[in-house]
Motif scaffolding. Structure first.
Motif, PDB file in Angstrom:
ATOM      1  N   ALA A  14     -19.123  16.831  43.120  1.00 57.89           N
ATOM      2  CA  ALA A  14     -17.720  16.500  43.353  1.00 57.89           C
ATOM      3  C   ALA A  14     -17.088  17.538  44.271  1.00 57.89           C
ATOM      4  O   ALA A  14     -16.316  17.202  45.184  1.00 57.89           O
ATOM      5  CB  ALA A  14     -16.967  16.424  42.028  1.00 57.89           C
ATOM      6  N   LEU A  15     -17.411  18.808  44.058  1.00 56.83           N
ATOM      7  CA  LEU A  15     -16.889  19.876  44.910  1.00 56.83           C
ATOM      8  C   LEU A  15     -17.314  19.679  46.360  1.00 56.83           C
ATOM      9  O   LEU A  15     -16.501  19.803  47.286  1.00 56.83           O
ATOM     10  CB  LEU A  15     -17.387  21.231  44.388  1.00 56.83           C
ATOM     11  N   LEU A  16     -18.575  19.359  46.584  1.00 60.78           N
ATOM     12  CA  LEU A  16     -19.073  19.194  47.945  1.00 60.78           C
ATOM     13  C   LEU A  16     -18.421  18.004  48.641  1.00 60.78           C
ATOM     14  O   LEU A  16     -18.042  18.092  49.815  1.00 60.78           O
ATOM     15  CB  LEU A  16     -20.597  19.037  47.929  1.00 60.78           C
ATOM     16  N   PHE A  17     -18.287  16.898  47.938  1.00 65.09           N
ATOM     17  CA  PHE A  17     -17.663  15.735  48.569  1.00 65.09           C
ATOM     18  C   PHE A  17     -16.192  15.988  48.877  1.00 65.09           C
ATOM     19  O   PHE A  17     -15.691  15.593  49.941  1.00 65.09           O
ATOM     20  CB  PHE A  17     -17.817  14.503  47.682  1.00 65.09           C
ATOM     21  N   LEU A  18     -15.490  16.629  47.956  1.00 63.55           N
ATOM     22  CA  LEU A  18     -14.081  16.892  48.202  1.00 63.55           C
ATOM     23  C   LEU A  18     -13.904  17.929  49.310  1.00 63.55           C
ATOM     24  O   LEU A  18     -12.958  17.850  50.104  1.00 63.55           O
ATOM     25  CB  LEU A  18     -13.392  17.350  46.920  1.00 63.55           C
ATOM     26  N   ALA A  19     -14.798  18.916  49.382  1.00 60.45           N
ATOM     27  CA  ALA A  19     -14.749  19.874  50.486  1.00 60.45           C
ATOM     28  C   ALA A  19     -15.065  19.179  51.810  1.00 60.45           C
ATOM     29  O   ALA A  19     -14.432  19.458  52.840  1.00 60.45           O
ATOM     30  CB  ALA A  19     -15.734  21.018  50.239  1.00 60.45           C
ATOM     31  N   ALA A  20     -16.032  18.262  51.792  1.00 56.60           N
ATOM     32  CA  ALA A  20     -16.321  17.476  52.999  1.00 56.60           C
ATOM     33  C   ALA A  20     -15.111  16.643  53.390  1.00 56.60           C
ATOM     34  O   ALA A  20     -14.783  16.507  54.582  1.00 56.60           O
ATOM     35  CB  ALA A  20     -17.535  16.586  52.758  1.00 56.60           C
ATOM     36  N   GLY A  21     -14.429  16.088  52.392  1.00 61.76           N
ATOM     37  CA  GLY A  21     -13.224  15.315  52.670  1.00 61.76           C
ATOM     38  C   GLY A  21     -12.145  16.168  53.313  1.00 61.76           C
ATOM     39  O   GLY A  21     -11.408  15.711  54.196  1.00 61.76           O
ATOM     40  N   ALA A  22     -12.031  17.428  52.875  1.00 64.09           N
ATOM     41  CA  ALA A  22     -11.046  18.332  53.475  1.00 64.09           C
ATOM     42  C   ALA A  22     -11.370  18.587  54.943  1.00 64.09           C
ATOM     43  O   ALA A  22     -10.478  18.616  55.803  1.00 64.09           O
ATOM     44  CB  ALA A  22     -11.010  19.649  52.700  1.00 64.09           C
ATOM     45  N   VAL A  23     -12.660  18.763  55.250  1.00 64.00           N
ATOM     46  CA  VAL A  23     -13.066  18.951  56.645  1.00 64.00           C
ATOM     47  C   VAL A  23     -12.758  17.705  57.465  1.00 64.00           C
ATOM     48  O   VAL A  23     -12.199  17.779  58.569  1.00 64.00           O
ATOM     49  CB  VAL A  23     -14.565  19.304  56.721  1.00 64.00           C
ATOM     50  N   ILE A  24     -13.116  16.547  56.929  1.00 64.20           N
ATOM     51  CA  ILE A  24     -12.854  15.290  57.628  1.00 64.20           C
ATOM     52  C   ILE A  24     -11.353  15.081  57.819  1.00 64.20           C
ATOM     53  O   ILE A  24     -10.891  14.665  58.885  1.00 64.20           O
ATOM     54  CB  ILE A  24     -13.482  14.116  56.840  1.00 64.20           C
ATOM     55  N   PHE A  25     -10.595  15.386  56.787  1.00 64.01           N
ATOM     56  CA  PHE A  25      -9.138  15.217  56.802  1.00 64.01           C
ATOM     57  C   PHE A  25      -8.491  16.078  57.889  1.00 64.01           C
ATOM     58  O   PHE A  25      -7.560  15.636  58.585  1.00 64.01           O
ATOM     59  CB  PHE A  25      -8.585  15.593  55.423  1.00 64.01           C
ATOM     60  N   CYS A  26      -8.982  17.306  58.036  1.00 69.85           N
ATOM     61  CA  CYS A  26      -8.380  18.243  58.993  1.00 69.85           C
ATOM     62  C   CYS A  26      -9.050  18.209  60.362  1.00 69.85           C
ATOM     63  O   CYS A  26      -8.585  18.872  61.288  1.00 69.85           O
ATOM     64  CB  CYS A  26      -8.463  19.666  58.441  1.00 69.85           C
ATOM     65  N   PHE A  27     -10.132  17.461  60.492  1.00 63.04           N
ATOM     66  CA  PHE A  27     -10.904  17.484  61.734  1.00 63.04           C
ATOM     67  C   PHE A  27     -10.911  16.118  62.404  1.00 63.04           C
ATOM     68  O   PHE A  27     -11.923  15.665  62.904  1.00 63.04           O
ATOM     69  CB  PHE A  27     -12.333  17.950  61.437  1.00 63.04           C
ATOM     70  N   HIS A  28      -9.759  15.472  62.382  1.00 65.69           N
ATOM     71  CA  HIS A  28      -9.565  14.202  63.092  1.00 65.69           C
ATOM     72  C   HIS A  28     -10.527  13.121  62.614  1.00 65.69           C
ATOM     73  O   HIS A  28     -10.993  12.303  63.401  1.00 65.69           O
ATOM     74  CB  HIS A  28      -9.726  14.411  64.603  1.00 65.69           C
ATOM     75  N   HIS A  29     -10.867  13.150  61.326  1.00 69.34           N
ATOM     76  CA  HIS A  29     -11.739  12.148  60.698  1.00 69.34           C
ATOM     77  C   HIS A  29     -13.118  12.079  61.358  1.00 69.34           C
ATOM     78  O   HIS A  29     -13.744  11.018  61.413  1.00 69.34           O
ATOM     79  CB  HIS A  29     -11.062  10.773  60.706  1.00 69.34           C
ATOM     80  N   GLU A  30     -13.582  13.211  61.830  1.00 64.71           N
ATOM     81  CA  GLU A  30     -14.921  13.316  62.404  1.00 64.71           C
ATOM     82  C   GLU A  30     -15.943  13.499  61.290  1.00 64.71           C
ATOM     83  O   GLU A  30     -15.716  14.246  60.333  1.00 64.71           O
ATOM     84  CB  GLU A  30     -14.976  14.503  63.364  1.00 64.71           C
ATOM     85  N   HIS A  31     -17.105  12.818  61.392  1.00 62.09           N
ATOM     86  CA  HIS A  31     -18.153  12.914  60.381  1.00 62.09           C
ATOM     87  C   HIS A  31     -19.407  13.601  60.899  1.00 62.09           C
ATOM     88  O   HIS A  31     -20.237  14.043  60.104  1.00 62.09           O
ATOM     89  CB  HIS A  31     -18.535  11.518  59.878  1.00 62.09           C
ATOM     90  N   ASP A  32     -19.591  13.683  62.198  1.00 60.54           N
ATOM     91  CA  ASP A  32     -20.811  14.238  62.791  1.00 60.54           C
ATOM     92  C   ASP A  32     -20.757  15.759  62.701  1.00 60.54           C
ATOM     93  O   ASP A  32     -19.887  16.407  63.292  1.00 60.54           O
ATOM     94  CB  ASP A  32     -20.920  13.796  64.244  1.00 60.54           C
ATOM     95  N   ILE A  33     -21.694  16.355  61.982  1.00 59.14           N
ATOM     96  CA  ILE A  33     -21.664  17.802  61.775  1.00 59.14           C
ATOM     97  C   ILE A  33     -21.884  18.563  63.074  1.00 59.14           C
ATOM     98  O   ILE A  33     -21.418  19.709  63.219  1.00 59.14           O
ATOM     99  CB  ILE A  33     -22.693  18.240  60.711  1.00 59.14           C
ATOM    100  N   PHE A  34     -22.587  17.952  64.040  1.00 59.36           N
ATOM    101  CA  PHE A  34     -22.856  18.658  65.288  1.00 59.36           C
ATOM    102  C   PHE A  34     -21.683  18.586  66.265  1.00 59.36           C
ATOM    103  O   PHE A  34     -21.751  19.142  67.352  1.00 59.36           O
ATOM    104  CB  PHE A  34     -24.126  18.104  65.923  1.00 59.36           C
ATOM    105  N   LYS A  35     -20.618  17.906  65.871  1.00 58.34           N
ATOM    106  CA  LYS A  35     -19.367  17.949  66.632  1.00 58.34           C
ATOM    107  C   LYS A  35     -18.360  18.876  65.962  1.00 58.34           C
ATOM    108  O   LYS A  35     -17.208  18.939  66.372  1.00 58.34           O
ATOM    109  CB  LYS A  35     -18.787  16.541  66.774  1.00 58.34           C
TER     110      LYS A  35
END
Length: 604
Positions: free
Chosen positions: A344-365
């Motif tokens: 749950a922590l990892l998914f929510l932390a990933a959501g925070a990154v996606i939320f603040c990073f223009h909804h980007e999912h590609d880790i290499f971007k």
């Protein structure tokens, strides 16, 4: 205090009904209060009930709510059952579920379907609570199907995108395959044991069936079919990565606290049947071992931040199956508990990154977000350490226990588990190093508020210290006496995650080695596609069915029934010719018919 047990699933259900009927009339703050508050109240009640239960004798408690079905031998009540196993699940579903709901209040605030989202989330939690508290298998199946419905609605929440709708249908159809096996298993158990009360089923199975007999093997195999579908294990694992089409809080809820753990819970709850069916119990371990390996290898090459975590979920559920198959029942549930915290922590932390990073999912971007997003970085670091089972994290205690138990059962299974631990260390820290280290590629413009930050902090604490929260399960499972293993086995078990971390650092932090040099393109594509299972299913099942549908687009199958109808009409027309209205004709035909019948009788 234990009498409050019935209110725990009721509050999320009331929240669902309120939002379904009145959601469009409510403001977003009110919607959030209902959606989050209903699960929060359930969590509070669960902890009050749990405290009362744990400080007592921990004897199972049954709460009778009323009758559901009464027909012949079939008597199905609406009764709830609380023991150490269901209490563990209760803490996971309500506690972690509440934190995910609180996070969602901010994450989904700008979405037009705010009320619909929380209605679906409340329904999902209510169904899961019914599943884990049910005292009979039919009520459990009701919650089981409710979870399936909730997952379909949540995965396809953004249904305007056809790909999301496809992912929802895929999850629904693939889990239905397992659900049919489970339903057949329930029919078999009721036919042979004349009850669906879980405790009575276990008692009668143990007294009436012998170890390795056909009936327990068949029943356990059918229950295993249901479990592999819901928990995304081989060969029904392909729906889970595509389930990332839903909002990130949905991924956290499905992958951490609820749906994928249902299969593990089912096997643990009916463990007596599996001990009576050694071939099936061995199959559970083998399925878990193979699944954790293939999912771990696929996780190495994914580029979508959520799909990496999805494959890690499949792999970690594989560890739980490995433990169940080895008879380490308590270790499996312990890992279920710790996995809920760090995943749950990892998914929510990933959501925070996606939320603040223009909804980007590609880790290499991404890259270089360590300083720009410190809370997300530390959350990811702690969650990845627990996922990889580094020492002194919650994941270390539960996974280490599983691997040592696996060695006692089979050194081969232990070897598979250790290889999986190595892979987990690599893909976990590959994700950390790529996303948070290196140079920053984009400016982070959005920041997260306290409703998203508080769950990250609390889950970080649980991911570190959750290993101390294990509930004693001796009253549920037979006490297992683990065989002592050599220090070398313990050392190898301990070193695998650390070795995985070092390998990830050499490839993705220091750049000492290039990943492209170790995997050619065909192998990378194979792993990226999840070992081509979707292509196999398309070739063997989907394309033949589609071809059959195309060949029958003019309803040729219906021509058989149309022909029967035409024949009936022609025979009717032929019969009407005899209806002349002449009494003499009728009398003559009756006399002639009588003569023919008499003649046949005389001649025969």
């Amino acid at each position: 205090m234990l009498q409050l047990l019935g209110w725990i699933p009721l509050f999320p259900l009331l929240g669902f009904l309120s939002l379904v009927f009145f959601g469009r009339l409510l403001s977003k703050p009110t919607i959030a209060r209902i959606g989050v508050g209903s699960v929060g109240i359930s969590a509070l009640l669960a902890f009050l009930v749990g405290f009362e239960f744990l400080r007592g004798s921990m004897a199972p408690y049954r709460l009778a709510l009323g009758a559901w079905i009464s027909s012949g031998d079939l008597a199905i009540p609406f009764d709830l059952y609380l023991d150490a196993l269901s209490l563990t699940m209760l803490f996971v579903v309500t506690g972690v579920g509440f934190l995910i709901h609180l996070y969602s209040a901010e994450f989904m605030e700008e979405d037009a379907g705010y009320a619909r989202f929380f209605a679906y989330m409340n329904l999902f939690v209510a169904a899961m609570l019914v599943l884990v508290l049910a005292d009979n298998l039919l009520l459990l199946y009701l919650g089981w199907e409710g979870v399936g419905l909730g997952s379909y609605l949540l995965i396809g929440f953004w249904y305007e995108n056809p790909e999301n709708s496809y992912a929802a249908r895929k999850a629904f159809v693939m889990t239905r395959v397992g659900d049919m096996a489970l339903a057949l298993g329930l029919f078999l158990l009721f036919t042979e044991l004349h009850t669906l009360d879980i405790q009575t089923v276990m008692e009668r199975a143990q007294s009436q069936w012998t170890v390795g007999a056909t009936l327990p093997v068949a029943a356990a195999a059918l229950l295993l079919g249901g479990a592999v579908g819901k928990s995304a294990q081989l060969p029904l694992q392909t729906w889970l990565p595509d389930a990332m089409a839903g909002p990130t809080p949905v991924s956290a809820l499905i992958h951490a606290a609820t749906m994928v753990t249902a299969g593990v819970y089912l096997i643990a709850r009916t463990h007596v049947l599996f001990t009576l069916a050694p071939p099936v119990q061995t199959a559970v371990a083998v399925v878990g071992g193979i699944t954790l390996l293939i999912a771990g290898l696929s996780g190495l090459v994914q580029t979508d931040i959520k799909r990496i975590l999805a494959y890690s979920t499949i792999s970690q559920i594989g560890y739980m199956f490995l433990a169940l198959g080895g008879g380490a029942w308590s270790a499996a549930i312990f890992h279920l508990l710790t996995h809920a915290f760090f995943k749950a922590l990892l998914f929510l932390a990933a959501g925070a990154v996606i939320f603040c990073f223009h909804h980007e999912h590609d880790i290499f971007k991404m890259g270089g977000l360590r300083k720009a997003m410190p809370l997300a970085f530390w959350s990811f670091l702690i969650g990845s350490a627990a996922l990889a089972a580094l020492p002194f994290t919650s994941g270390y205690y539960s996974k280490h226990e599983i691997l040592l138990a696996a060695f006692s059962r089979s050194p081969a299974l232990w070897g598979v588990g250790c290889l999986g631990a190595l892979l987990t260390g690599i893909y976990s820290f590959r994700l950390v190093f790529v996303v948070f280290f290196g140079s920053q590629t984009r400016q982070v413009e959005t920041t997260i508020g306290h409703r998203m930050g508080i769950p990250l902090v609390l889950l970080s604490i649980l991911a570190l210290a959750g290993g101390m929260l294990q509930i004693p399960l001796d009253s549920v499972f037979p006490v297992s006496h683990a065989e002592a293993v050599s220090p070398l086995v313990s050392l190898v078990t301990l070193s695998m995650p650390i070795l995985g971390l070092l390998i990830a650092a050499l490839f993705y932090l220091t750049g000492t080695f290039s990943p492209a040099a170790f995997a050619n393109e065909p192998i990378r594509r194979l792993l990226f596609s999840g070992w081509g299972f979707d292509a196999i299913y398309r070739a063997l099942l989907i394309h033949p069915f589609a071809a059959l549908a195309r060949s029958n687009k003019n309803d040729r199958v219906d021509s058989l029934y149309a022909g029967i109808a035409r024949l009936s009409r022609q025979l009717h027309a032929l019969a009407t010719v005899t209806q002349t209205g002449s009494v003499r004709g009728y009398a003559t035909s009756m006399a002639l018919g009588s003569a023919i019948v008499i003649a046949i009788g005389l001649l025969s």
